[in-house]
Design a protein around this motif. Structure first.
Motif, PDB file in Angstrom:
ATOM      1  N   ASP A   1       0.834  -1.203   0.000  1.00  0.00           N
ATOM      2  CA  ASP A   1       0.000   0.000   0.000  1.00  0.00           C
ATOM      3  C   ASP A   1       0.872   1.257   0.000  1.00  0.00           C
ATOM      4  O   ASP A   1       0.531   2.262  -0.642  1.00  0.00           O
ATOM      5  CB  ASP A   1      -0.922   0.008   1.213  1.00  0.00           C
ATOM      6  CG  ASP A   1      -1.958  -1.107   1.166  1.00  0.00           C
ATOM      7  OD1 ASP A   1      -2.152  -1.713   0.093  1.00  0.00           O
ATOM      8  OD2 ASP A   1      -2.568  -1.379   2.228  1.00  0.00           O
ATOM      9  N   ASP A   2       1.987   1.214   0.735  1.00  0.00           N
ATOM     10  CA  ASP A   2       2.919   2.335   0.765  1.00  0.00           C
ATOM     11  C   ASP A   2       3.471   2.610  -0.634  1.00  0.00           C
ATOM     12  O   ASP A   2       3.514   3.758  -1.085  1.00  0.00           O
ATOM     13  CB  ASP A   2       4.056   2.009   1.737  1.00  0.00           C
ATOM     14  CG  ASP A   2       5.059   3.137   1.885  1.00  0.00           C
ATOM     15  OD1 ASP A   2       4.951   3.905   2.849  1.00  0.00           O
ATOM     16  OD2 ASP A   2       5.971   3.241   1.043  1.00  0.00           O
TER      17      ASP A   2
ATOM     18  N   LEU B   1       1.653  -5.973  -4.245  1.00  0.00           N
ATOM     19  CA  LEU B   1       1.185  -4.770  -4.931  1.00  0.00           C
ATOM     20  C   LEU B   1       0.297  -5.143  -6.119  1.00  0.00           C
ATOM     21  O   LEU B   1      -0.777  -4.557  -6.328  1.00  0.00           O
ATOM     22  CB  LEU B   1       2.385  -3.951  -5.400  1.00  0.00           C
ATOM     23  CG  LEU B   1       2.091  -2.721  -6.262  1.00  0.00           C
ATOM     24  CD1 LEU B   1       1.428  -1.632  -5.440  1.00  0.00           C
ATOM     25  CD2 LEU B   1       3.382  -2.192  -6.886  1.00  0.00           C
ATOM     26  N   ALA B   2       0.741  -6.112  -6.911  1.00  0.00           N
ATOM     27  CA  ALA B   2      -0.032  -6.544  -8.075  1.00  0.00           C
ATOM     28  C   ALA B   2      -1.376  -7.141  -7.668  1.00  0.00           C
ATOM     29  O   ALA B   2      -2.354  -7.029  -8.416  1.00  0.00           O
ATOM     30  CB  ALA B   2       0.774  -7.557  -8.883  1.00  0.00           C
ATOM     31  N   GLN B   3      -1.428  -7.753  -6.509  1.00  0.00           N
ATOM     32  CA  GLN B   3      -2.680  -8.328  -6.026  1.00  0.00           C
ATOM     33  C   GLN B   3      -3.614  -7.254  -5.483  1.00  0.00           C
ATOM     34  O   GLN B   3      -4.818  -7.257  -5.769  1.00  0.00           O
ATOM     35  CB  GLN B   3      -2.384  -9.357  -4.928  1.00  0.00           C
ATOM     36  CG  GLN B   3      -3.611  -9.957  -4.259  1.00  0.00           C
ATOM     37  CD  GLN B   3      -4.424 -10.845  -5.170  1.00  0.00           C
ATOM     38  OE1 GLN B   3      -4.854 -10.432  -6.238  1.00  0.00           O
ATOM     39  NE2 GLN B   3      -4.631 -12.078  -4.772  1.00  0.00           N
ATOM     40  N   ARG B   4      -3.073  -6.319  -4.724  1.00  0.00           N
ATOM     41  CA  ARG B   4      -3.894  -5.330  -4.029  1.00  0.00           C
ATOM     42  C   ARG B   4      -4.212  -4.100  -4.885  1.00  0.00           C
ATOM     43  O   ARG B   4      -5.249  -3.461  -4.698  1.00  0.00           O
ATOM     44  CB  ARG B   4      -3.190  -4.887  -2.743  1.00  0.00           C
ATOM     45  CG  ARG B   4      -3.014  -6.006  -1.741  1.00  0.00           C
ATOM     46  CD  ARG B   4      -2.038  -5.624  -0.634  1.00  0.00           C
ATOM     47  NE  ARG B   4      -2.553  -4.628   0.272  1.00  0.00           N
ATOM     48  CZ  ARG B   4      -3.219  -4.902   1.398  1.00  0.00           C
ATOM     49  NH1 ARG B   4      -3.455  -6.162   1.730  1.00  0.00           N
ATOM     50  NH2 ARG B   4      -3.640  -3.920   2.191  1.00  0.00           N
ATOM     51  N   HIS B   5      -3.322  -3.777  -5.826  1.00  0.00           N
ATOM     52  CA  HIS B   5      -3.484  -2.565  -6.633  1.00  0.00           C
ATOM     53  C   HIS B   5      -3.145  -2.855  -8.103  1.00  0.00           C
ATOM     54  O   HIS B   5      -2.275  -2.203  -8.687  1.00  0.00           O
ATOM     55  CB  HIS B   5      -2.577  -1.456  -6.099  1.00  0.00           C
ATOM     56  CG  HIS B   5      -2.773  -1.154  -4.650  1.00  0.00           C
ATOM     57  ND1 HIS B   5      -3.804  -0.363  -4.185  1.00  0.00           N
ATOM     58  CD2 HIS B   5      -2.067  -1.561  -3.551  1.00  0.00           C
ATOM     59  CE1 HIS B   5      -3.727  -0.285  -2.858  1.00  0.00           C
ATOM     60  NE2 HIS B   5      -2.685  -0.995  -2.454  1.00  0.00           N
ATOM     61  N   PRO B   6      -3.818  -3.810  -8.727  1.00  0.00           N
ATOM     62  CA  PRO B   6      -3.445  -4.208 -10.093  1.00  0.00           C
ATOM     63  C   PRO B   6      -3.564  -3.078 -11.105  1.00  0.00           C
ATOM     64  O   PRO B   6      -2.850  -3.071 -12.111  1.00  0.00           O
ATOM     65  CB  PRO B   6      -4.422  -5.348 -10.408  1.00  0.00           C
ATOM     66  CG  PRO B   6      -5.585  -5.133  -9.484  1.00  0.00           C
ATOM     67  CD  PRO B   6      -4.980  -4.566  -8.231  1.00  0.00           C
TER      68      PRO B   6
ATOM     69  N   CYS C   1       5.256  -6.366 -14.389  1.00  0.00           N
ATOM     70  CA  CYS C   1       5.855  -6.739 -13.110  1.00  0.00           C
ATOM     71  C   CYS C   1       6.959  -7.761 -13.347  1.00  0.00           C
ATOM     72  O   CYS C   1       6.711  -8.837 -13.901  1.00  0.00           O
ATOM     73  CB  CYS C   1       4.792  -7.314 -12.171  1.00  0.00           C
ATOM     74  SG  CYS C   1       5.404  -7.739 -10.519  1.00  0.00           S
ATOM     75  N   MET C   2       8.174  -7.414 -12.937  1.00  0.00           N
ATOM     76  CA  MET C   2       9.331  -8.313 -13.027  1.00  0.00           C
ATOM     77  C   MET C   2       9.894  -8.508 -11.633  1.00  0.00           C
ATOM     78  O   MET C   2      10.213  -7.536 -10.939  1.00  0.00           O
ATOM     79  CB  MET C   2      10.393  -7.711 -13.949  1.00  0.00           C
ATOM     80  CG  MET C   2      11.738  -8.419 -13.893  1.00  0.00           C
ATOM     81  SD  MET C   2      12.972  -7.593 -14.933  1.00  0.00           S
ATOM     82  CE  MET C   2      14.492  -8.068 -14.068  1.00  0.00           C
TER      83      MET C   2
ATOM     84  N   PRO D   1      -5.857 -16.703  -6.612  1.00  0.00           N
ATOM     85  CA  PRO D   1      -5.428 -16.088  -7.873  1.00  0.00           C
ATOM     86  C   PRO D   1      -4.974 -14.656  -7.659  1.00  0.00           C
ATOM     87  O   PRO D   1      -5.490 -13.943  -6.800  1.00  0.00           O
ATOM     88  CB  PRO D   1      -6.701 -16.152  -8.738  1.00  0.00           C
ATOM     89  CG  PRO D   1      -7.531 -17.226  -8.131  1.00  0.00           C
ATOM     90  CD  PRO D   1      -7.246 -17.173  -6.663  1.00  0.00           C
ATOM     91  N   ILE D   2      -3.994 -14.243  -8.447  1.00  0.00           N
ATOM     92  CA  ILE D   2      -3.500 -12.875  -8.384  1.00  0.00           C
ATOM     93  C   ILE D   2      -4.332 -12.014  -9.322  1.00  0.00           C
ATOM     94  O   ILE D   2      -4.528 -12.355 -10.492  1.00  0.00           O
ATOM     95  CB  ILE D   2      -2.007 -12.824  -8.755  1.00  0.00           C
ATOM     96  CG1 ILE D   2      -1.196 -13.581  -7.685  1.00  0.00           C
ATOM     97  CG2 ILE D   2      -1.505 -11.394  -8.896  1.00  0.00           C
ATOM     98  CD1 ILE D   2       0.260 -13.740  -8.018  1.00  0.00           C
TER      99      ILE D   2
END
Length: 267
Positions: A68-69, A98-103, A109-110, A184-185
């Motif tokens: 979130d930060d 981050l990809a899960q919470r704020h896609p 994403c690497m 799932p992401i």
């Protein structure tokens, strides 16, 4: 973040698409200097994660809180409020959260060196007794040599590592050891996971687990490399980022459903 930290956050021209780089545990934004030197044509963000780097006096907020930060930093500083995300080690784990919470904030994403599925039984036995040593300079001086950290970067590597609070070390270890949740992401864009050939097996062994949660995964073993290979071979590391950001594909990656844990192509 303080004004002095914010001043070190942004690099390159404010045009094009932003790349944000998330550093490893016991490190800081300084570890991306080889990449910022090579990406002078790109807009780069190199934040310190909460409780690490120059933010070591802050409490660790958990993986979700750290994600979130970083989301707040992307919204405030990235061009268009979105970014290509690169994460190494702990930074890679935060990147997946981050990809899960704020896609909606993630263009690609690497991750590299991130044991997404958790640590092995052997690592769970060996690492906890070492946690008290993470405050000792000699321990990190030895790690710097093992990791192939260049001599001119070893002092800052050691300085960053020893000042991390014991509570942060315990909590980050606990969360990394547990792995990401079995769900799932949400992020469906380009995703590349890399393991250095000479790092712990838990990184490459996590590829099948990650692919089950994100079927679009591309994966690759970086031949001959150690864990912090962004400093070991900065040209290769930067070239992988550049190709992946520009095309959504790393040309040497394995995109098949099954991953054997070995590299298909060596340089």
């Amino acid at each position: 973040m303080s004004e002095s930290i914010t001043a070190r956050l942004e690099h390159g021209p404010r045009r094009g698409e932003t790349i944000i780089m998330l550093h490893g545990n016991n490190a800081g934004s300084w570890m991306w200097e080889p990449q910022t030197e090579r990406f002078q044509d790109r807009h780069i963000l190199t934040p310190d994660l909460p409780a690490l780097g120059e933010r070591y006096r802050e409490p660790w907020p958990g993986m979700g809180g750290a994600a979130d930060d970083i989301a707040g930093i992307i919204r405030a500083h990235a061009l268009g409020g979105t970014a290509h995300v690169v994460g190494l080690s702990l930074g890679g784990v935060v990147a997946i959260h981050l990809a899960q919470r704020h896609p909606e904030l993630v263009r690609s994403c690497m991750i590299t060196g991130a044991p997404i599925a958790g640590l092995t039984r052997l690592e769970r036995l060996l690492i906890p007794p070492q946690l008290p040593l993470w405050r000792q300079r000699w321990y990190w001086q030895a790690q710097a040599m093992t990791f192939g950290i260049p001599a001119d970067a070893r002092d800052i590597f050691v300085d960053s590592a020893v000042r991390v609070a014991p509570e942060t070390n315990r909590e980050t270890y606990r969360e990394v050891a547990a792995g990401i949740p079995e769900e799932p992401i949400a992020y469906a864009g380009p995703l590349l996971a890399i393991a250095a050939e000479k790092e712990q097996h838990s990184v490459k062994d996590a590829f099948p687990t990650l692919r089950r949660r994100a079927p679009q995964l591309q994966s690759w073993i970086a031949p001959g490399m150690h864990h912090p290979w962004n400093v070991e071979d900065p040209d290769l590391f930067t070239n992988v980022i550049r190709e992946f950001v520009d095309t959504g594909v790393w040309s040497l990656a394995d995109r098949s459903p099954e991953v054997t844990g070995t590299s298909r192509t060596h340089r």
